[in-house]
Design a protein around this motif. Structure first.
Motif, short mmCIF file in Angstrom:
data_model
loop_
_atom_site.label_atom_id
_atom_site.label_comp_id
_atom_site.label_asym_id
_atom_site.label_seq_id
_atom_site.Cartn_x
_atom_site.Cartn_y
_atom_site.Cartn_z
N SER A 204 14.41 0.07 -2.18
CA SER A 204 13.23 0.91 -2.40
C SER A 204 13.54 2.38 -2.22
O SER A 204 12.90 3.25 -2.83
CB SER A 204 12.09 0.50 -1.46
N LEU A 205 14.54 2.69 -1.39
CA LEU A 205 14.94 4.09 -1.20
C LEU A 205 15.54 4.65 -2.49
O LEU A 205 15.42 5.84 -2.77
CB LEU A 205 15.95 4.19 -0.06
N VAL A 206 16.18 3.78 -3.25
CA VAL A 206 16.77 4.20 -4.54
C VAL A 206 15.70 4.29 -5.61
O VAL A 206 15.67 5.24 -6.40
CB VAL A 206 17.88 3.21 -4.97
N GLN A 207 14.80 3.31 -5.64
CA GLN A 207 13.78 3.25 -6.68
C GLN A 207 12.67 4.27 -6.47
O GLN A 207 12.08 4.77 -7.43
CB GLN A 207 13.20 1.83 -6.75
N GLY A 208 12.37 4.58 -5.22
CA GLY A 208 11.30 5.53 -4.94
C GLY A 208 10.00 4.86 -4.54
O GLY A 208 9.80 3.66 -4.78
N TRP A 209 9.12 5.65 -3.91
CA TRP A 209 7.85 5.15 -3.40
C TRP A 209 6.69 5.94 -4.01
O TRP A 209 6.88 7.04 -4.53
CB TRP A 209 7.79 5.30 -1.88
N GLN A 210 5.50 5.37 -3.94
CA GLN A 210 4.28 6.07 -4.32
C GLN A 210 3.15 5.59 -3.42
O GLN A 210 3.29 4.62 -2.69
CB GLN A 210 3.95 5.82 -5.80
N SER A 211 2.03 6.31 -3.47
CA SER A 211 0.90 5.96 -2.60
C SER A 211 0.35 4.59 -2.97
O SER A 211 0.45 4.15 -4.12
CB SER A 211 -0.21 7.02 -2.74
N ILE A 212 -0.23 3.91 -1.98
CA ILE A 212 -0.74 2.55 -2.17
C ILE A 212 -2.21 2.49 -1.81
O ILE A 212 -2.65 3.14 -0.85
CB ILE A 212 0.08 1.55 -1.33
N SER A 213 -2.99 1.72 -2.58
CA SER A 213 -4.44 1.60 -2.34
C SER A 213 -4.72 0.45 -1.38
O SER A 213 -3.86 -0.39 -1.09
CB SER A 213 -5.16 1.35 -3.67
N VAL A 214 -5.96 0.41 -0.90
CA VAL A 214 -6.38 -0.66 0.00
C VAL A 214 -6.32 -2.02 -0.72
O VAL A 214 -5.92 -3.02 -0.14
CB VAL A 214 -7.81 -0.41 0.52
N LEU A 215 -6.71 -2.05 -2.00
CA LEU A 215 -6.68 -3.29 -2.78
C LEU A 215 -5.25 -3.79 -2.91
O LEU A 215 -4.99 -4.99 -2.72
CB LEU A 215 -7.29 -3.06 -4.17
N GLN A 216 -4.33 -2.89 -3.25
CA GLN A 216 -2.93 -3.29 -3.37
C GLN A 216 -2.40 -3.84 -2.05
O GLN A 216 -1.69 -4.85 -2.03
CB GLN A 216 -2.09 -2.09 -3.82
N LEU A 217 -2.75 -3.18 -0.97
CA LEU A 217 -2.29 -3.61 0.35
C LEU A 217 -2.85 -5.00 0.69
O LEU A 217 -2.15 -5.86 1.24
CB LEU A 217 -2.72 -2.60 1.40
N GLY A 218 -4.12 -5.22 0.33
CA GLY A 218 -4.74 -6.52 0.58
C GLY A 218 -4.08 -7.63 -0.22
O GLY A 218 -3.85 -8.74 0.30
N LEU A 219 -3.79 -7.36 -1.48
CA LEU A 219 -3.12 -8.36 -2.32
C LEU A 219 -1.71 -8.66 -1.81
O LEU A 219 -1.27 -9.82 -1.82
CB LEU A 219 -3.06 -7.87 -3.77
N LEU A 220 -1.02 -7.63 -1.33
CA LEU A 220 0.32 -7.84 -0.79
C LEU A 220 0.25 -8.62 0.53
O LEU A 220 1.15 -9.39 0.84
CB LEU A 220 1.02 -6.50 -0.57
N ALA A 221 -0.82 -8.42 1.30
CA ALA A 221 -0.98 -9.19 2.54
C ALA A 221 -1.16 -10.67 2.22
O ALA A 221 -0.60 -11.55 2.89
CB ALA A 221 -2.18 -8.66 3.33
N ALA A 222 -1.95 -10.96 1.17
CA ALA A 222 -2.13 -12.35 0.74
C ALA A 222 -0.80 -12.92 0.24
O ALA A 222 -0.46 -14.08 0.53
CB ALA A 222 -3.19 -12.43 -0.36
N ALA A 223 -0.05 -12.10 -0.51
CA ALA A 223 1.25 -12.53 -1.00
C ALA A 223 2.20 -12.80 0.16
O ALA A 223 3.02 -13.73 0.12
CB ALA A 223 1.84 -11.48 -1.93
N ALA A 224 2.09 -11.98 1.21
CA ALA A 224 2.95 -12.16 2.39
C ALA A 224 2.69 -13.51 3.04
O ALA A 224 3.62 -14.21 3.47
CB ALA A 224 2.72 -11.03 3.39
N GLY A 225 1.41 -13.88 3.14
CA GLY A 225 1.07 -15.18 3.70
C GLY A 225 1.64 -16.33 2.88
O GLY A 225 2.17 -17.31 3.42
N LEU A 226 1.56 -16.18 1.55
CA LEU A 226 2.08 -17.22 0.66
C LEU A 226 3.60 -17.31 0.72
O LEU A 226 4.17 -18.40 0.75
CB LEU A 226 1.62 -16.96 -0.77
#
Length: 304
Positions: A204-226
């Motif tokens: 990710s340090l090579v690819q770069g980062w951008q700001s993240i929304s609450v919805l995106q964070l919530g979906l990633l949290a669900a993905a983390a559980g799965l």
């Protein structure tokens, strides 16, 4: 002819391994669907890193609740480190191919993993694979190809890298059987998540980062559980039963993917795909009763 207690235990262990493998692939596909949605608006390595961090924290909390965090020194065992390293390298290798190949091609090639596992099970675990089972595995792989229908003109050097990734995945899964039975599966799962976190963080340090929304964070949290669930079930499935019988049931991921594709994106398989599904399911169902006639020693998992 009556069935001996040992044969019954072996058959039961293999059935549990198949159920765990099939459940694992369902969790993986659910994770993939969420990640695919988020990847439309977020850099892939950033989302994998964030998901892996959350999965690691979740697994750490579960391990603590199970009373296994006092045994974190198990993470330094050579077999555990070997599996974690193989998983990290396999991920990097597969992503290298995936970035350059159509998703269908990379996925089709990666489905060769059970074939490699069968060869490794013969070479390292002493499992016997008869002609009928070989035919079932090959027919199942042909079904995978018919479902995915990769474009032949897309196979190149990166296709060979994808083949290497499939071999690495097979080595990773086979290496699970060499981890001592007293090491809790939850800690092996935690090690896997930590390895993915480190790898994706560096990328990710090579690819770069951008700001993240609450919805995106919530979906990633669900993905983390799965993904945490999928990791645990996959590891558990590789620790019991006959590995050359259990491993091909990762093909069920295609069935889940087809279902979600129709449900979410209204994707309908064509005639070739349906033919592949029939071959896939038929080969898997035919393989299960056959293993009862060829019992092998079962490596029982530790009580987790």
């Amino acid at each position: 002819m009556s069935t001996s207690p040992l044969q019954a235990d072996q058959s039961s262990a293999t059935r549990r391994g198949i159920l765990l493998m099939s459940s694992s692939t369902a969790a993986f596909v659910g994770n993939d669907a969420l990640v695919k949605f988020v990847s439309q608006s977020l850099p892939s390595m950033q989302l994998v890193f964030l998901r892996s961090v959350m999965a690691s924290l979740l697994l750490l909390a579960v391990a603590h609740a199970m009373g296994t965090t006092r045994d974190l020194n198990y993470l330094r065992l050579k077999p555990v480190l070997k599996r974690t390293s193989l998983d990290a390298v396999a991920t990097l290798t597969f992503l290298t191919a995936l970035f350059q190949l159509p998703l269908a091609n990379a996925t089709a090639i990666n489905m060769a993993t059970p074939l490699f596992i069968t060869l490794l099970a013969m070479a390292t675990l002493g499992e016997k694979v008869n002609t009928v089972r070989w035919v079932c595995i090959v027919v199942g792989f042909c079904g995978v190809v018919l479902v995915i229908q990769p474009a032949a003109d897309s196979f190149n050097l990166y296709a060979l890298i994808a083949v290497a990734a499939a071999l690495l995945h097979a080595l990773r899964d086979t290496s699970t059987r060499f981890i001592p039975a007293h090491v809790p599966s939850i800690l092996i799962t935690l090690a896997t998540a930590l390895g993915t976190t480190l790898l994706s963080g560096l990328l990710s340090l090579v690819q770069g980062w951008q700001s993240i929304s609450v919805l995106q964070l919530g979906l990633l949290a669900a993905a983390a559980g799965l993904i945490a669930t999928a990791y645990y079930l996959l590891i558990a499935s590789m620790r019991i039963g006959e590995i050359s019988v259990v491993a091909p049931f990762r093909y069920t991921s295609l069935l889940y993917a087809l279902f979600l594709g129709y449900l979410i994106w209204d994707e309908t398989p064509n005639l070739l795909a349906w033919t592949g599904i029939l071959l896939l399911v038929g080969a898997g169902l035919y393989m299960l009763p056959r293993q009862k006639k060829s019992p092998r020693t079962v490596l029982e998992a530790a009580s987790d």
